[in-house]
Design a protein around this motif. Structure first.
Motif, short mmCIF file in Angstrom:
data_model
loop_
_atom_site.label_atom_id
_atom_site.label_comp_id
_atom_site.label_asym_id
_atom_site.label_seq_id
_atom_site.Cartn_x
_atom_site.Cartn_y
_atom_site.Cartn_z
N LEU A 134 -5.33 -24.05 21.55
CA LEU A 134 -5.73 -22.72 22.02
C LEU A 134 -6.73 -22.05 21.08
O LEU A 134 -7.10 -20.89 21.28
N GLY A 135 -7.13 -22.78 20.05
CA GLY A 135 -8.06 -22.19 19.08
C GLY A 135 -7.40 -21.06 18.30
O GLY A 135 -8.09 -20.13 17.87
N PHE A 136 -6.09 -21.12 18.14
CA PHE A 136 -5.30 -20.12 17.41
C PHE A 136 -5.52 -18.71 17.98
O PHE A 136 -5.57 -17.73 17.26
N GLN A 137 -5.63 -18.68 19.32
CA GLN A 137 -5.81 -17.42 20.02
C GLN A 137 -4.81 -17.37 21.19
O GLN A 137 -4.69 -18.34 21.95
N CYS A 138 -4.12 -16.24 21.34
CA CYS A 138 -3.12 -16.09 22.39
C CYS A 138 -3.78 -16.15 23.76
O CYS A 138 -4.74 -15.40 24.02
N PRO A 139 -3.30 -17.01 24.66
CA PRO A 139 -3.90 -17.10 25.99
C PRO A 139 -3.64 -15.86 26.85
O PRO A 139 -4.37 -15.60 27.79
N GLU A 140 -2.61 -15.08 26.52
CA GLU A 140 -2.30 -13.89 27.32
C GLU A 140 -3.01 -12.64 26.84
O GLU A 140 -3.44 -11.82 27.63
#
Length: 176
Positions: A134-140
């Motif tokens: 996720l590229g260390f990013q929250c999908p929500e």
């Protein structure tokens, strides 16, 4: 141990409630002496017959009730006469405790052997590989995923495992 003594124990009440649910609890909490039909129980307790039958079947599956079938000679109808066996509850609870211990040990191993990242705003936890994808990013929320320290969770699990082992008189067979 008599039914009455068992049913006064809050642990046993909770166990029965977890098995049969709120609609079946009147059946589980009112075991008659001797044999009884599902129809008699439904009438006596003011419950739907299907709710009584469901509770009886769950108790049967957990070795807490048994039945015998009697065929009416005239009509050919089968009548099920139920008997409760709550003397099996302590053994059932012990088996549940062993299952819980095994599940906690597996979960502890998982917690110790994985690295986690947390999305604070969404309250979602990700394993390292998921976070990386996720590229260390929250999908929500799009918020950055932060490394999560699960030491408190691991400590709590170790404490609970030790309590269960003590209660079950189980020795440690490996390293924690």
């Amino acid at each position: 141990m008599a039914f009455e003594e068992l049913l006064n124990d809050p642990v046993i009440q909770k166990y029965l409630h977890e098995l049969v649910g709120p609609t079946g609890m009147p059946v589980a909490a009112a075991p008659p002496d001797g044999e009884v039909t599902d129809e008699e129980l439904a009438e006596e307790l003011g419950l739907e017959l299907n709710d009584v039958r469901r509770a009886l079947f769950i108790l049967y599956e957990n070795d807490l009730a048994s039945y015998r079938r009697v065929r009416d000679e005239d009509s050919g109808w089968l009548t099920y006469l139920w008997t409760f066996h709550y003397e099996n509850i302590p053994e059932n609870l012990e088996e549940e405790m062993y299952r819980l211990l095994e599940a906690l040990e597996e979960r502890l191993d998982y917690e110790r052997n994985h690295e986690f990242y947390l999305s604070e705003p969404a309250g979602i936890r990700f394993e390292f590989s998921e976070a990386m994808e996720l590229g260390f990013q929250c999908p929500e929320t799009g918020a950055p995923l932060e490394p999560m320290d699960n030491v408190d969770l691991v400590d709590a699990m170790e404490h609970r495992i030790d309590e269960l082992r003590d209660e079950l008189n189980v020795e440690v067979t490996g390293t924690n």
